[in-house]
Design a protein around this motif. Structure first.
Motif, PDB file in Angstrom:
ATOM      1  N   SER A  68       0.816  -1.217   0.000  1.00  0.00           N
ATOM      2  CA  SER A  68       0.000   0.000   0.000  1.00  0.00           C
ATOM      3  C   SER A  68       0.845   1.261   0.000  1.00  0.00           C
ATOM      4  CB  SER A  68      -0.940  -0.002   1.212  1.00  0.00           C
ATOM      5  OG  SER A  68      -1.817  -1.100   1.149  1.00  0.00           O
ATOM      6  N   ILE A  69       1.932   1.262   0.744  1.00  0.00           N
ATOM      7  CA  ILE A  69       2.775   2.451   0.840  1.00  0.00           C
ATOM      8  C   ILE A  69       3.381   2.823  -0.517  1.00  0.00           C
ATOM      9  CG2 ILE A  69       4.905   1.284   1.530  1.00  0.00           C
ATOM     10  CD1 ILE A  69       5.205   3.631   3.589  1.00  0.00           C
ATOM     11  N   VAL A  70       3.662   1.812  -1.347  1.00  0.00           N
ATOM     12  CA  VAL A  70       4.196   2.066  -2.692  1.00  0.00           C
ATOM     13  C   VAL A  70       3.146   2.781  -3.548  1.00  0.00           C
ATOM     14  CG1 VAL A  70       5.025   0.963  -4.814  1.00  0.00           C
ATOM     15  CG2 VAL A  70       5.826   0.152  -2.590  1.00  0.00           C
ATOM     16  N   LEU A  71       1.884   2.469  -3.293  1.00  0.00           N
ATOM     17  CA  LEU A  71       0.789   3.089  -4.031  1.00  0.00           C
ATOM     18  C   LEU A  71       0.381   4.439  -3.439  1.00  0.00           C
ATOM     19  CD1 LEU A  71      -1.431  -0.083  -4.504  1.00  0.00           C
ATOM     20  CD2 LEU A  71       0.131   0.964  -6.169  1.00  0.00           C
ATOM     21  N   GLY A  72       1.076   4.852  -2.383  1.00  0.00           N
ATOM     22  CA  GLY A  72       0.758   6.122  -1.740  1.00  0.00           C
ATOM     23  C   GLY A  72      -0.466   6.037  -0.852  1.00  0.00           C
ATOM     24  N   GLU A  73      -0.819   4.825  -0.436  1.00  0.00           N
ATOM     25  CA  GLU A  73      -1.989   4.610   0.414  1.00  0.00           C
ATOM     26  C   GLU A  73      -1.556   4.244   1.828  1.00  0.00           C
ATOM     27  OE1 GLU A  73      -3.961   1.442  -1.628  1.00  0.00           O
ATOM     28  OE2 GLU A  73      -4.520   2.706  -3.333  1.00  0.00           O
ATOM     29  N   GLU A  74      -2.485   4.367   2.746  1.00  0.00           N
ATOM     30  CA  GLU A  74      -2.230   3.936   4.119  1.00  0.00           C
ATOM     31  C   GLU A  74      -2.070   2.419   4.133  1.00  0.00           C
ATOM     32  OE1 GLU A  74      -1.869   5.679   7.079  1.00  0.00           O
ATOM     33  OE2 GLU A  74      -1.733   7.371   5.696  1.00  0.00           O
TER      34      GLU A  74
END
Length: 92
Positions: A68-74
């Protein structure tokens, strides 16, 4: 019911495919996590880690293919749990 490391390890072994093996284990708050490797890599994308619910013993692959962090998400709760899980030795 509380699933032991040995029981979770057996469940993980039964859930993975031929030619794969368990490379490491970690204890989370609600799951046991097992990294799954093959002849080429120690962590097969889409198969690693496998999570075993510590109450039911059910196996699942809850981690997203792309963190998720790679996608800019929490991060998902399962990602947070896996990240903070404590490494444990594999059963003999």
């Amino acid at each position: 019911m509380s699933v032991t490391l040995a029981q979770a390890y057996e469940a993980a072994l039964n859930a993975i495919g031929d030619g794969m093996h368990i490379t490491s284990a970690a204890k989370g708050t609600s799951h046991w996590f097992f990294d799954v490797g093959d002849a080429v890599v120690d962590a097969v994308p889409g198969c690693s880690p496998i999570a075993i619910d510590r109450k039911t013993g059910e196996a699942s692959y809850p981690m997203p293919a792309v963190p998720s962090i790679v996608l800019g998400e929490e991060p998902l709760p399962i990602e947070v749990e896996a990240e903070s899980a404590a490494d444990v030795p594999l059963p003999a």
